[in-house]
Design an enzyme around this catalytic site. Structure first.
Site, PDB file in Angstrom:
ATOM      1  N   GLY A   1    -111.848 -11.047  25.531  1.00 56.73           N
ATOM      2  CA  GLY A   1    -110.497 -11.550  25.302  1.00 56.73           C
ATOM      3  C   GLY A   1    -110.410 -13.004  24.870  1.00 56.73           C
ATOM      4  O   GLY A   1    -109.305 -13.563  24.818  1.00 56.73           O
TER       5      GLY A   1
ATOM      6  N   LYS B   1     -93.509 -16.859  34.672  1.00 55.97           N
ATOM      7  CA  LYS B   1     -93.269 -16.160  33.391  1.00 55.97           C
ATOM      8  C   LYS B   1     -91.952 -15.386  33.353  1.00 55.97           C
ATOM      9  O   LYS B   1     -91.313 -15.334  32.310  1.00 55.97           O
ATOM     10  CB  LYS B   1     -94.432 -15.212  33.086  1.00 55.97           C
ATOM     11  CG  LYS B   1     -95.673 -15.925  32.597  1.00 55.97           C
ATOM     12  CD  LYS B   1     -96.730 -14.917  32.191  1.00 55.97           C
ATOM     13  CE  LYS B   1     -97.757 -15.551  31.286  1.00 55.97           C
ATOM     14  NZ  LYS B   1     -98.682 -14.584  30.720  1.00 55.97           N
TER      15      LYS B   1
ATOM     16  N   SER C   1    -106.025 -24.662  28.105  1.00 51.23           N
ATOM     17  CA  SER C   1    -105.004 -24.947  27.096  1.00 51.23           C
ATOM     18  C   SER C   1    -104.888 -26.427  26.732  1.00 51.23           C
ATOM     19  O   SER C   1    -104.746 -26.757  25.538  1.00 51.23           O
ATOM     20  CB  SER C   1    -103.651 -24.402  27.554  1.00 51.23           C
ATOM     21  OG  SER C   1    -103.695 -23.004  27.598  1.00 51.23           O
TER      22      SER C   1
ATOM     23  N   ASP D   1     -98.796 -13.780  23.847  1.00 51.28           N
ATOM     24  CA  ASP D   1    -100.042 -13.065  24.188  1.00 51.28           C
ATOM     25  C   ASP D   1    -100.253 -11.843  23.296  1.00 51.28           C
ATOM     26  O   ASP D   1    -101.374 -11.547  22.886  1.00 51.28           O
ATOM     27  CB  ASP D   1    -100.012 -12.615  25.645  1.00 51.28           C
ATOM     28  CG  ASP D   1    -100.022 -13.778  26.611  1.00 51.28           C
ATOM     29  OD1 ASP D   1    -101.000 -14.527  26.634  1.00 51.28           O
ATOM     30  OD2 ASP D   1     -99.022 -13.952  27.331  1.00 51.28           O
TER      31      ASP D   1
ATOM     32  N   GLY E   1     -99.754  -5.229  33.035  1.00 50.71           N
ATOM     33  CA  GLY E   1     -99.283  -6.437  33.701  1.00 50.71           C
ATOM     34  C   GLY E   1     -98.997  -7.519  32.674  1.00 50.71           C
ATOM     35  O   GLY E   1     -98.548  -7.245  31.561  1.00 50.71           O
ATOM     36  N   GLY E   2     -99.279  -8.771  33.067  1.00 46.77           N
ATOM     37  CA  GLY E   2     -98.980  -9.914  32.214  1.00 46.77           C
ATOM     38  C   GLY E   2     -99.690  -9.868  30.875  1.00 46.77           C
ATOM     39  O   GLY E   2     -99.168 -10.373  29.883  1.00 46.77           O
TER      40      GLY E   2
HETATM   41  P1  NAD Z   1    -101.577  -8.609  36.263  1.00 43.23           P
HETATM   42  O1  NAD Z   1    -101.876  -8.750  37.704  1.00 43.23           O
HETATM   43  O2  NAD Z   1    -100.250  -9.010  35.759  1.00 43.23           O
HETATM   44  O3  NAD Z   1    -101.782  -7.063  35.861  1.00 43.23           O
HETATM   45  C1  NAD Z   1    -102.984  -6.390  36.160  1.00 43.23           C
HETATM   46  C2  NAD Z   1    -102.895  -4.957  35.651  1.00 43.23           C
HETATM   47  O4  NAD Z   1    -104.152  -4.308  35.916  1.00 43.23           O
HETATM   48  C3  NAD Z   1    -101.848  -4.111  36.366  1.00 43.23           C
HETATM   49  O5  NAD Z   1    -101.366  -3.144  35.471  1.00 43.23           O
HETATM   50  C4  NAD Z   1    -102.640  -3.460  37.501  1.00 43.23           C
HETATM   51  O6  NAD Z   1    -102.069  -2.231  37.898  1.00 43.23           O
HETATM   52  C5  NAD Z   1    -104.000  -3.258  36.861  1.00 43.23           C
HETATM   53  N1  NAD Z   1    -105.124  -3.367  37.795  1.00 43.23           N
HETATM   54  C6  NAD Z   1    -105.443  -4.448  38.543  1.00 43.23           C
HETATM   55  N2  NAD Z   1    -106.554  -4.194  39.260  1.00 43.23           N
HETATM   56  C7  NAD Z   1    -106.945  -2.941  38.944  1.00 43.23           C
HETATM   57  C8  NAD Z   1    -108.019  -2.125  39.363  1.00 43.23           C
HETATM   58  N3  NAD Z   1    -108.940  -2.552  40.263  1.00 43.23           N
HETATM   59  N4  NAD Z   1    -108.138  -0.893  38.844  1.00 43.23           N
HETATM   60  C9  NAD Z   1    -107.219  -0.462  37.931  1.00 43.23           C
HETATM   61  N5  NAD Z   1    -106.167  -1.178  37.508  1.00 43.23           N
HETATM   62  C10 NAD Z   1    -106.045  -2.410  38.013  1.00 43.23           C
HETATM   63  O7  NAD Z   1    -102.730  -9.379  35.505  1.00 43.23           O
HETATM   64  P2  NAD Z   1    -102.715  -9.877  33.977  1.00 43.23           P
HETATM   65  O8  NAD Z   1    -102.089 -11.203  33.900  1.00 43.23           O
HETATM   66  O9  NAD Z   1    -102.188  -8.770  33.143  1.00 43.23           O
HETATM   67  O10 NAD Z   1    -104.250 -10.090  33.696  1.00 43.23           O
HETATM   68  C11 NAD Z   1    -105.127  -8.988  33.529  1.00 43.23           C
HETATM   69  C12 NAD Z   1    -106.422  -9.448  32.897  1.00 43.23           C
HETATM   70  O11 NAD Z   1    -106.178  -9.914  31.590  1.00 43.23           O
HETATM   71  C13 NAD Z   1    -107.111 -10.595  33.632  1.00 43.23           C
HETATM   72  O12 NAD Z   1    -108.484 -10.387  33.561  1.00 43.23           O
HETATM   73  C14 NAD Z   1    -106.779 -11.810  32.816  1.00 43.23           C
HETATM   74  O13 NAD Z   1    -107.792 -12.785  32.885  1.00 43.23           O
HETATM   75  C15 NAD Z   1    -106.733 -11.213  31.441  1.00 43.23           C
HETATM   76  N6  NAD Z   1    -105.875 -11.961  30.524  1.00 43.23           N
HETATM   77  C16 NAD Z   1    -106.404 -12.329  29.356  1.00 43.23           C
HETATM   78  C17 NAD Z   1    -105.634 -12.992  28.442  1.00 43.23           C
HETATM   79  C18 NAD Z   1    -106.244 -13.395  27.135  1.00 43.23           C
HETATM   80  O14 NAD Z   1    -105.602 -14.132  26.384  1.00 43.23           O
HETATM   81  N7  NAD Z   1    -107.422 -12.919  26.819  1.00 43.23           N
HETATM   82  C19 NAD Z   1    -104.290 -13.292  28.718  1.00 43.23           C
HETATM   83  C20 NAD Z   1    -103.767 -12.895  29.946  1.00 43.23           C
HETATM   84  C21 NAD Z   1    -104.587 -12.225  30.854  1.00 43.23           C
END
Ligand code: NAD
Length: 287
Positions: free
Chosen positions: A257, A72, A23, A108, A134-135
């Site tokens: 992403g 967050k 960022s 997001d 998730g996030g």
């Molecule tokens: P988080 O930990 O808040 O949520 C993860 C989600 O995935 C949860 O719903 C969890 O239950 C599920 N999950 C995790 N491991 C799993 C598995 N092995 N099998 C099935 N479900 C599974 O994480 P987040 O912040 O939501 O991030 C998730 C992904 O999104 C990451 O790869 C992160 O890099 C990516 N992300 C990308 C952006 C973007 O702008 N492109 C922004 C935020 C996050």
């Protein structure tokens, strides 16, 4: 390099750990290109320092801040107002300081919808399958619902996020015109059926990223139809195993992403500066 002088406004990024973030490069590249007198800096702010961090936004008259994990949700009590994007997610990634009034936003979801739109895919009138709440997944679901998605089927494994996913489904059903449902990811028959039904499929789980780079939540390429839009929120690696399987199945529209990441920054940039981020320049700076 943009000159830093007595009129320069500071924008922060408060999270922990955060020094790896792209960022600062994104925003400072854009400030310089547009000759805007702002500077963006990353600060290691663990949860126990967050209250002081938010006080600093007010004390130093910063224009705002991004926040990421673990802050967050924790930042909400320290803010004055929440935009609907943050209210529906109960999470904030962007703070804007308007003359001492701090408003929290989540950009997001806007990032996801905008990136898809720029690639030629509107969410309005469409049906979506989303794995993960998730996030990343939660704002993707809520913003898509706000922007006219007709129906969303969320799949989540039965972990600590499952109840949160149900809350998201309830909020979408209550506050938007989109119809939402939640299914246990273990129900693979339902997932296969949903992929045949959907227009857009998004994996927002992080599977496909280190240390799970050799895994995909859909292994059978026959589950992908050619006209499905396949979106993986992971951007490192640029092509995940899921994306490779989808491409091998002949799917035309397969995305990582990176665009969402840049567009969520662009949405925050617009909130702080009122200007459009020069996306191509920013993308070149981080590639
Ligand atoms: P988080 O930990 O808040 O949520 C993860 C989600 O995935 C949860 O719903 C969890 O239950 C599920 N999950 C995790 N491991 C799993 C598995 N092995 N099998 C099935 N479900 C599974 O994480 P987040 O912040 O939501 O991030 C998730 C992904 O999104 C990451 O790869 C992160 O890099 C990516 N992300 C990308 C952006 C973007 O702008 N492109 C922004 C935020 C996050």
């Amino acid at each position: 390099m943009t000159r830093i002088d007595g009129h320069t406004y500071l924008i922060g990024l408060m999270a922990y750990p955060i020094r790896h973030s792209m960022s600062p490069t994104m925003h400072n590249t854009a400030f310089e290109a547009l000759n805007l007198n702002f500077v963006y800096l990353a600060f290691d702010v663990p949860a126990e320092k967050l209250k002081d961090g938010v006080a600093a936004i007010r004390t130093l008259d910063m224009r705002g801040s991004n926040v990421s994990m673990p802050n967050k949700q924790a930042i909400i009590p320290y803010l004055d107002k929440l935009d609907i994007s943050a209210e529906l997610n109960q999470a904030v990634n962007t703070v804007v300081n308007d003359n001492g009034v701090l408003t929290g936003y989540t950009t997001d979801g806007v990032g996801f919808v905008t990136d898809l739109k720029k690639k030629g895919h509107e969410v309005a009138g469409k049906k979506m399958v989303l794995i993960g709440a998730g996030g990343a997944g939660t704002p993707i679901a809520t913003q898509s619902a706000l922007d006219g998605l007709i129906e969303i089927r969320i799949f989540n494994r039965h972990d600590g996020r499952f109840d949160h996913a149900q809350e998201t489904v309830d909020i979408i059903n209550e506050k938007t015109n989109c119809q939402a449902s939640l299914t246990d990811l273990a129900n693979q028959v339902a997932l296969k059926e949903a992929l045949a039904w959907a227009d857009i499929f998004c994996d927002a789980t992080g599977v496909g990223m280190k240390p799970l780079e050799d895994q995909s939540l859909v292994e059978d390429s026959t589950w992908f139809k050619k006209d499905l839009v396949v979106y993986d929120t992971v951007y490192a690696p640029r092509e995940t195993k899921l994306m490779t399987i989808a491409k091998n199945a002949g799917v035309d529209h397969v995305y990582n992403g990176l665009g969402m990441m840049i567009e969520q920054g662009a949405a925050a940039f617009k909130l702080w500066t009122g200007q459009d981020m020069p996306i191509d320049l920013v993308q070149a700076a981080i590639e």
